[in-house]
Design an enzyme around this catalytic site. Sequence first.
Site, PDB file in Angstrom:
ATOM      1  N   ASN A  86       0.682  -1.238   0.093  1.00  0.00           N
ATOM      2  CA  ASN A  86       0.048   0.049   0.126  1.00  0.00           C
ATOM      3  C   ASN A  86       0.868   1.157  -0.051  1.00  0.00           C
ATOM      4  O   ASN A  86       0.511   2.392   0.254  1.00  0.00           O
ATOM      5  CB  ASN A  86      -0.856  -0.155   1.316  1.00  0.00           C
ATOM      6  CG  ASN A  86      -2.016  -1.143   1.147  1.00  0.00           C
ATOM      7  OD1 ASN A  86      -1.667  -1.985   2.141  1.00  0.00           O
ATOM      8  ND2 ASN A  86      -2.639  -1.452   0.372  1.00  0.00           N
TER       9      ASN A  86
ATOM     10  N   ILE B  93       0.868   6.790   0.010  1.00  0.00           N
ATOM     11  CA  ILE B  93       0.065   6.012   0.849  1.00  0.00           C
ATOM     12  C   ILE B  93      -1.373   5.812   0.504  1.00  0.00           C
ATOM     13  O   ILE B  93      -2.138   6.775   0.390  1.00  0.00           O
ATOM     14  CB  ILE B  93       0.201   6.270   2.344  1.00  0.00           C
ATOM     15  CG1 ILE B  93       1.779   6.674   2.865  1.00  0.00           C
ATOM     16  CG2 ILE B  93      -0.483   5.490   3.229  1.00  0.00           C
ATOM     17  CD1 ILE B  93       1.690   7.597   4.124  1.00  0.00           C
ATOM     18  N   CYS B  94      -1.844   4.510   0.304  1.00  0.00           N
ATOM     19  CA  CYS B  94      -2.988   4.329   0.135  1.00  0.00           C
ATOM     20  C   CYS B  94      -3.787   3.601   1.250  1.00  0.00           C
ATOM     21  O   CYS B  94      -3.772   2.455   1.483  1.00  0.00           O
ATOM     22  CB  CYS B  94      -3.188   3.242  -1.090  1.00  0.00           C
ATOM     23  SG  CYS B  94      -4.876   2.720  -1.994  1.00  0.00           S
ATOM     24  N   VAL B  95      -4.571   4.569   1.792  1.00  0.00           N
ATOM     25  CA  VAL B  95      -5.334   4.088   3.078  1.00  0.00           C
ATOM     26  C   VAL B  95      -6.743   4.889   3.036  1.00  0.00           C
ATOM     27  O   VAL B  95      -6.798   5.937   2.477  1.00  0.00           O
ATOM     28  CB  VAL B  95      -4.634   4.374   4.459  1.00  0.00           C
ATOM     29  CG1 VAL B  95      -4.056   5.639   4.484  1.00  0.00           C
ATOM     30  CG2 VAL B  95      -5.414   3.535   5.614  1.00  0.00           C
TER      31      VAL B  95
END
Length: 287
Positions: A82, A89-91
Amino acid sequence: MSLTPATMRRLMREITELKNNPPEGIRVVTSEENMLDLTGIVEGPEQTPYAGGYFKVRFQFTHEFPTAPPKCWFATKIFHPNVSSAGEICVNTLKKDWQSSYGIGHILVTIKCLLIYPNPESALDEEAGKLLLEDYDAYCSRAKLITSVHAAPRIRPPEFQTPSTDKEGESSTISIPAPLPTPAVVPPPPHITLPVPTSASSPRKSMSPSPPSQPLQSSPANTLSSSLSTSTVSSKDGKERLSPLGTANSNVAGPAASAVPTTKAVKRSAASAGSGIEKRKKALKRL
């Protein structure tokens, strides 16, 4: 970048709180010139490929904050599904799940959880996501290698020497032993002689001499008269002879005592003398 005064005050309060009571494994560092030049440090969780590493996360606040989330990215290289190679950042917390009540601490805690539970379904690093799904051991080996090279310092960062907050939200302090005080020279106690208490029940010895013992008084019954008392009698031829006296007259001193020179008187005195001896013996037995 221009923030409202209310937003500035909010950020200052949160940054101060994070420095004084940081969550477990999370620290924040600010620039001396600009308090909004903020860097978060996330310690790699134990039992993960990132254990032993310290990952820096940079923040950038826009005028839309807190309505919109700030921009965040990894400044430390990491091998994670992620996180892109550029550090993006992929959240969901930084996207559709963002709320204006969230702050810096919430974002850093979410990123730490992402290190524990990566999500390969929404991977920014496709190689890491594919390796995680197909060969977890190979994924762990690659992640550990990248962590040891780029994120594991020889010395623990000084920011992690400060107190941290445990899982229950209570602050755990680092106990520093206080310096030992210089021992004071204590003079020896004076010698005190305590008087020996005298028991009230013990009689005191009298210092006065005891009175002399009185001699026993002899009773008339215990007094033995002489068996024969003599007196001087003048005979017809002018010579003096000794004649026995009676028992009654033997205890009387003086010239008035007279003797009866008869045989009966002698016998009577002898008999009385014998009876006196018997009386004395009986008296001694009674004693």
